[in-house]
Motif scaffolding. Structure first.
Motif, PDB file in Angstrom:
ATOM      1  N   THR A   1       0.847  -1.193   0.000  1.00 23.65           N
ATOM      2  CA  THR A   1       0.000   0.000   0.000  1.00 23.65           C
ATOM      3  C   THR A   1       0.883   1.244   0.000  1.00 23.65           C
ATOM      4  O   THR A   1       2.030   1.219   0.454  1.00 23.65           O
ATOM      5  N   ASP A   2       0.340   2.322  -0.475  1.00 28.84           N
ATOM      6  CA  ASP A   2       1.074   3.575  -0.604  1.00 28.84           C
ATOM      7  C   ASP A   2       1.249   4.241   0.766  1.00 28.84           C
ATOM      8  O   ASP A   2       0.271   4.455   1.478  1.00 28.84           O
ATOM      9  N   VAL A   3       2.500   4.570   1.101  1.00 31.49           N
ATOM     10  CA  VAL A   3       2.773   5.233   2.383  1.00 31.49           C
ATOM     11  C   VAL A   3       3.286   6.657   2.190  1.00 31.49           C
ATOM     12  O   VAL A   3       3.757   7.283   3.139  1.00 31.49           O
TER      13      VAL A   3
ATOM     14  N   LYS B   1      -7.573   6.008   2.693  1.00 32.11           N
ATOM     15  CA  LYS B   1      -8.840   5.277   2.808  1.00 32.11           C
ATOM     16  C   LYS B   1      -8.918   4.141   1.788  1.00 32.11           C
ATOM     17  O   LYS B   1      -9.218   2.994   2.135  1.00 32.11           O
ATOM     18  N   SER B   2      -8.630   4.467   0.533  1.00 30.71           N
ATOM     19  CA  SER B   2      -8.752   3.439  -0.513  1.00 30.71           C
ATOM     20  C   SER B   2      -7.709   2.339  -0.349  1.00 30.71           C
ATOM     21  O   SER B   2      -7.991   1.155  -0.590  1.00 30.71           O
ATOM     22  N   GLU B   3      -6.509   2.702   0.090  1.00 34.89           N
ATOM     23  CA  GLU B   3      -5.471   1.699   0.283  1.00 34.89           C
ATOM     24  C   GLU B   3      -5.791   0.791   1.472  1.00 34.89           C
ATOM     25  O   GLU B   3      -5.521  -0.418   1.439  1.00 34.89           O
ATOM     26  N   THR B   4      -6.379   1.364   2.508  1.00 30.51           N
ATOM     27  CA  THR B   4      -6.787   0.546   3.658  1.00 30.51           C
ATOM     28  C   THR B   4      -7.880  -0.432   3.243  1.00 30.51           C
ATOM     29  O   THR B   4      -7.849  -1.618   3.619  1.00 30.51           O
ATOM     30  N   GLU B   5      -8.842   0.045   2.487  1.00 27.21           N
ATOM     31  CA  GLU B   5      -9.933  -0.823   2.021  1.00 27.21           C
ATOM     32  C   GLU B   5      -9.392  -1.957   1.160  1.00 27.21           C
ATOM     33  O   GLU B   5      -9.836  -3.106   1.267  1.00 27.21           O
TER      34      GLU B   5
ATOM     35  N   TRP C   1      -7.949  -7.816   0.674  1.00 23.54           N
ATOM     36  CA  TRP C   1      -6.983  -8.888   0.455  1.00 23.54           C
ATOM     37  C   TRP C   1      -6.798  -9.734   1.709  1.00 23.54           C
ATOM     38  O   TRP C   1      -6.651 -10.956   1.628  1.00 23.54           O
ATOM     39  N   THR C   2      -6.804  -9.074   2.860  1.00 21.21           N
ATOM     40  CA  THR C   2      -6.649  -9.798   4.127  1.00 21.21           C
ATOM     41  C   THR C   2      -7.790 -10.782   4.333  1.00 21.21           C
ATOM     42  O   THR C   2      -7.581 -11.937   4.736  1.00 21.21           O
ATOM     43  N   LYS C   3      -8.993 -10.353   4.052  1.00 18.94           N
ATOM     44  CA  LYS C   3     -10.153 -11.235   4.210  1.00 18.94           C
ATOM     45  C   LYS C   3     -10.089 -12.423   3.261  1.00 18.94           C
ATOM     46  O   LYS C   3     -10.434 -13.552   3.636  1.00 18.94           O
ATOM     47  N   LEU C   4      -9.630 -12.190   2.031  1.00 20.98           N
ATOM     48  CA  LEU C   4      -9.508 -13.281   1.077  1.00 20.98           C
ATOM     49  C   LEU C   4      -8.438 -14.277   1.512  1.00 20.98           C
ATOM     50  O   LEU C   4      -8.622 -15.496   1.390  1.00 20.98           O
TER      51      LEU C   4
ATOM     52  N   SER D   1       0.581   6.002   8.606  1.00 19.19           N
ATOM     53  CA  SER D   1      -0.185   5.178   7.677  1.00 19.19           C
ATOM     54  C   SER D   1       0.063   3.694   7.916  1.00 19.19           C
ATOM     55  O   SER D   1      -0.870   2.878   7.888  1.00 19.19           O
ATOM     56  N   MET D   2       1.293   3.317   8.165  1.00 19.46           N
ATOM     57  CA  MET D   2       1.584   1.903   8.393  1.00 19.46           C
ATOM     58  C   MET D   2       0.962   1.395   9.685  1.00 19.46           C
ATOM     59  O   MET D   2       0.570   0.221   9.775  1.00 19.46           O
ATOM     60  N   ASN D   3       0.848   2.254  10.672  1.00 12.10           N
ATOM     61  CA  ASN D   3       0.133   1.850  11.886  1.00 12.10           C
ATOM     62  C   ASN D   3      -1.342   1.581  11.579  1.00 12.10           C
ATOM     63  O   ASN D   3      -1.936   0.632  12.102  1.00 12.10           O
ATOM     64  N   VAL D   4      -1.921   2.413  10.727  1.00 13.93           N
ATOM     65  CA  VAL D   4      -3.319   2.198  10.316  1.00 13.93           C
ATOM     66  C   VAL D   4      -3.452   0.887   9.554  1.00 13.93           C
ATOM     67  O   VAL D   4      -4.340   0.069   9.832  1.00 13.93           O
TER      68      VAL D   4
END
Length: 314
Positions: A105-107, A114-118, A123-126, A159-162
């Motif tokens: 994801t972009d840091v 928001k879009s990168e977290t989503e 991907w995590t769920k998959l 961002s990486m903490n998020v």
């Protein structure tokens, strides 16, 4: 985190069962007794290429060579789920479980948070739905000439903490993977970021070959952050234009692999993930070996160090 040791207790037993069945057919690479087992070794799929079409050829070789698990990209899992009938039938066909997914994801650009977290959560769920345990997380964003991480340090950490908390909230482990050509490449950058992140959420997933190529000392870095290591890309580095972006089959480069493996053996019971053999693929230069042969050489190097694989040498 309750999920950290779950992989060792449940999935290793399941995977050992698969390997045990294979061992009846191929005793030369049978597992030792449980008390003597060392790390099970997986493989990432990028040696065969980087896209969804490369996954099945990779799994065919990974399975035949006796590697115990595989890793692919988050977007490759999504492609298989959306367009190819799901990844589960492929896993069942080759009897190799999926442990982890490499996700970036972009840091550097706050407008993308928001879009990168989503995307990362998707991907995590998959990955979780298909039995995976670890997001091998890579910090993304264009590293231009003259890049200075200090200019971006505050947002990179925030961002990486998020991102890491979002993965953790889904029940998986997020492990930072420093990578050449990204905002976290050099030894200085690795130490700064790891010393400033919230390590309740972001763990460490070093690629020892990438660290060597980036000018760092992979042995020292692994020692200093060993308590945070949850997953590892085991890669050798030889340098030069060799069809592998300077990397090499295990044992043919200059990374102190045995020293790193001995260190990691002391950590293995506490890791959510595992050690994954990896070798990059360069489409511009023909390498010395086929993907199968390069993976075989690497497997045989590990076998000489008493690591065991689930099937006989092919």
């Amino acid at each position: 985190m309750k999920n950290v040791n779950a992989y060792n207790r449940r999935d290793f037993v399941k995977m050992a069962g698969m390997a045990g069945a294979a061992a009846l057919i191929a005793p030369n690479f049978a597992f030792e007794a449980a008390r003597k087992r060392r790390f099970q070794i997986g493989a990432t799929f990028i040696l065969w290429g980087y896209g969804p079409d490369n996954l099945e050829p990779a799994l065919k070789d990974i399975s035949s060579l006796g590697y115990h698990a595989f890793e692919t990209f988050g977007h490759v899992i999504e492609d298989w789920e959306d367009k190819r009938g799901g990844i589960a039938p492929l896993i069942e066909k080759y009897k190799v479980p999926m442990v982890s997914a490499f996700c970036q994801t972009d840091v550097l650009d706050p407008s993308k948070l928001k879009s990168e977290t989503e995307k990362l959560v998707r991907w995590t769920k998959l990955l979780k739905a298909n039995g995976g345990k670890v997001i091998e997380y890579c910090a993304g964003g264009k590293r231009t000439s003259g890049f200075n991480y200090k200019d971006h340090a505050k947002y990179m950490v925030e961002s990486m903490n998020v991102f890491a908390k979002a993965v953790t909230d889904e029940g998986l482990v997020c492990a930072l993977h420093p990578h050449t050509g990204t905002p976290i490449e050099t030894e200085e950058e690795i130490y700064y970021i790891m010393n400033n992140l919230d390590t309740r959420y972001m763990k460490f997933g070093p690629d020892v070959g990438q660290i060597q190529k980036g000018g760092g000392d992979p042995v020292k870095i692994c020692k200093d952050f060993v308590s945070l290591i949850e997953h590892v890309h085991l890669k050798d580095y030889a340098g030069g234009d060799n069809g592998y972006l300077g990397y090499s089959p295990l044992g043919e480069g200059k990374v102190k692999l045995k020293e790193i493996l001995d260190l990691l053996e002391k950590r293995r019971k506490h890791m959510a993930g595992m050690i994954m053999f990896e070798l990059d693929y360069d489409a511009k230069i023909k390498p010395a070996y086929t993907p199968h042969r390069a993976a075989e050489i690497s497997r045989d190097y590990l076998a000489k160090l008493n690591y065991r694989f689930s099937e006989k040498q092919a």
